[in-house]
Design a protein around this motif. Structure first.
Motif, PDB file in Angstrom:
ATOM      1  N   LYS A 177       0.825  -1.195   0.000  1.00 12.22           N
ATOM      2  CA  LYS A 177       0.000   0.000   0.000  1.00 12.22           C
ATOM      3  C   LYS A 177       0.870   1.261   0.000  1.00 12.22           C
ATOM      4  O   LYS A 177       1.986   1.264   0.510  1.00 12.22           O
ATOM      5  N   ILE A 178       0.344   2.327  -0.578  1.00  9.85           N
ATOM      6  CA  ILE A 178       1.040   3.608  -0.527  1.00  9.85           C
ATOM      7  C   ILE A 178       1.007   4.150   0.894  1.00  9.85           C
ATOM      8  O   ILE A 178       2.006   4.625   1.426  1.00  9.85           O
ATOM      9  N   ALA A 179      -0.149   4.034   1.538  1.00  8.37           N
ATOM     10  CA  ALA A 179      -0.286   4.516   2.911  1.00  8.37           C
ATOM     11  C   ALA A 179      -1.528   3.916   3.536  1.00  8.37           C
ATOM     12  O   ALA A 179      -2.463   3.511   2.829  1.00  8.37           O
ATOM     13  N   LEU A 190      -8.391   4.764   6.561  1.00  7.54           N
ATOM     14  CA  LEU A 190      -8.111   5.175   5.193  1.00  7.54           C
ATOM     15  C   LEU A 190      -6.957   4.355   4.630  1.00  7.54           C
ATOM     16  O   LEU A 190      -5.902   4.256   5.252  1.00  7.54           O
ATOM     17  N   SER A 191      -7.175   3.759   3.447  1.00  6.99           N
ATOM     18  CA  SER A 191      -6.143   2.947   2.793  1.00  6.99           C
ATOM     19  C   SER A 191      -5.929   3.449   1.374  1.00  6.99           C
ATOM     20  O   SER A 191      -6.893   3.713   0.649  1.00  6.99           O
ATOM     21  N   GLY A 201     -12.563   3.038   5.659  1.00 10.99           N
ATOM     22  CA  GLY A 201     -13.089   2.042   6.582  1.00 10.99           C
ATOM     23  C   GLY A 201     -12.800   0.622   6.159  1.00 10.99           C
ATOM     24  O   GLY A 201     -13.336  -0.327   6.737  1.00 10.99           O
ATOM     25  N   THR A 202     -11.970   0.431   5.155  1.00  7.74           N
ATOM     26  CA  THR A 202     -11.607  -0.908   4.697  1.00  7.74           C
ATOM     27  C   THR A 202     -10.138  -0.943   4.316  1.00  7.74           C
ATOM     28  O   THR A 202      -9.595   0.051   3.805  1.00  7.74           O
ATOM     29  N   THR A 203      -9.496  -2.071   4.573  1.00 12.37           N
ATOM     30  CA  THR A 203      -8.081  -2.217   4.235  1.00 12.37           C
ATOM     31  C   THR A 203      -7.875  -2.758   2.827  1.00 12.37           C
ATOM     32  O   THR A 203      -6.750  -2.808   2.344  1.00 12.37           O
ATOM     33  N   ARG A 207     -12.662  -1.209  -5.572  1.00 16.32           N
ATOM     34  CA  ARG A 207     -12.740  -0.307  -6.704  1.00 16.32           C
ATOM     35  C   ARG A 207     -11.979   0.977  -6.382  1.00 16.32           C
ATOM     36  O   ARG A 207     -11.374   1.102  -5.328  1.00 16.32           O
ATOM     37  N   THR A 208     -12.032   1.926  -7.325  1.00 15.00           N
ATOM     38  CA  THR A 208     -11.309   3.183  -7.138  1.00 15.00           C
ATOM     39  C   THR A 208     -11.668   3.839  -5.817  1.00 15.00           C
ATOM     40  O   THR A 208     -10.812   4.380  -5.124  1.00 15.00           O
ATOM     41  N   LEU A 209     -12.955   3.770  -5.428  1.00 14.28           N
ATOM     42  CA  LEU A 209     -13.364   4.250  -4.116  1.00 14.28           C
ATOM     43  C   LEU A 209     -14.270   3.214  -3.483  1.00 14.28           C
ATOM     44  O   LEU A 209     -15.329   2.872  -4.038  1.00 14.28           O
ATOM     45  N   SER A 210     -13.859   2.698  -2.346  1.00 12.41           N
ATOM     46  CA  SER A 210     -14.659   1.729  -1.614  1.00 12.41           C
ATOM     47  C   SER A 210     -14.910   2.251  -0.209  1.00 12.41           C
ATOM     48  O   SER A 210     -13.978   2.671   0.481  1.00 12.41           O
TER      49      SER A 210
END
Length: 243
Positions: A177-179, A190-191, A201-203, A207-210
């Motif tokens: 992951k970037i961060a 935030l992932s 709220g998810t690791t 999709r582009t935004l989950s």
């Protein structure tokens, strides 16, 4: 300057020293190895005839001060008993802080070293603590390995910029992951994945935004698609929403 040893009075010590400060604890190795937080101190003890003192073990007290004379010591180390200093042909070498760490000593200032041999009284003048070229990068130039101090992010103050360039630039060349940011309950809030997906709220954003959990877009907010966090979950399109 004098002291007594084996009932023999020795007067007028001459102290020649070499101070090698380990980068004042800020020189950075390329391997990022832990540094040795001690100072190598070497000296020579002679009498008034410039003859080396007798070989043997000597008690020596070292102190650091913030001024050339007077004032209270900010650090003291006494090498005695089993830690007496071996003197051979007048020469000795010790590692300061080998028995008393430099805990709480601020090396970001001019410091002076006082030396007292066999309770003879502190030698005068005190010796100024020098530095080494590797420490200049982190101190005089205000850089660490060429990076200016203003270019570091800090967590004890507000970080701000007024430049036209990108404030924070991170490149992830691998698959990680970037961060990722966590809340007080160690829950991911935030992932940012290396493929561009963003998860709230998810690791593992699918999709582009989950977004995991309920969300409120506010009155008359327009949105594209908010996608669930797995490939089998439904996709929820919104043309417009009302609170």
């Amino acid at each position: 300057m004098k002291y007594y040893s084996s009932n023999k009075k020795i007067i007028g010590f001459v102290l020649t020293i070499v101070l090698i400060v380990n980068g004042l604890f800020v020189a950075i190795s390329t391997a990022h190895a832990a540094i040795n937080k001690e100072i190598n101190y070497q000296g020579k003890l002679t009498n008034t005839s410039n003859v080396a003192v007798a070989d043997g073990l000597y008690t020596i007290v070292f102190k650091l001060y913030t001024q050339l004379s007077g004032g209270a010591a900010i650090w003291t180390e006494t090498l005695n008993s089993s830690n007496k200093v071996q003197v051979t042909n007048g020469l000795f070498s010790v590692m300061l802080a080998s028995t008393t760490p430099f805990t709480g000593v601020d090396f970001n200032q001019t410091l002076y070293l006082g030396v007292n041999v066999e309770s003879d009284g502190e030698m005068s003048p005190r010796k100024i603590i020098g530095s080494v070229p590797s420490a200049f990068v982190a101190d005089i130039a205000n850089t660490v390995q060429g990076v200016n101090a203003s270019e570091f992010m800090r967590n004890d103050v507000q970080n701000a910029t007024s430049s036209t360039g990108t404030f924070l630039n991170i490149i992830q060349s691998g698959s990680g992951k970037i961060a990722e940011f966590f809340g007080s309950a160690t829950q991911s809030v935030l992932s940012l994945l290396s493929n561009g997906n963003v998860g709230i709220g998810t690791t593992s954003p699918w999709r582009t935004l989950s977004v995991s959990g309920s969300s409120d877009l506010g009155s008359n907010a327009l949105a594209g698609y908010f996608t669930a966090t797995t490939s089998t979950a439904s996709t929820f399109p919104y043309a417009s929403t009302t609170a």
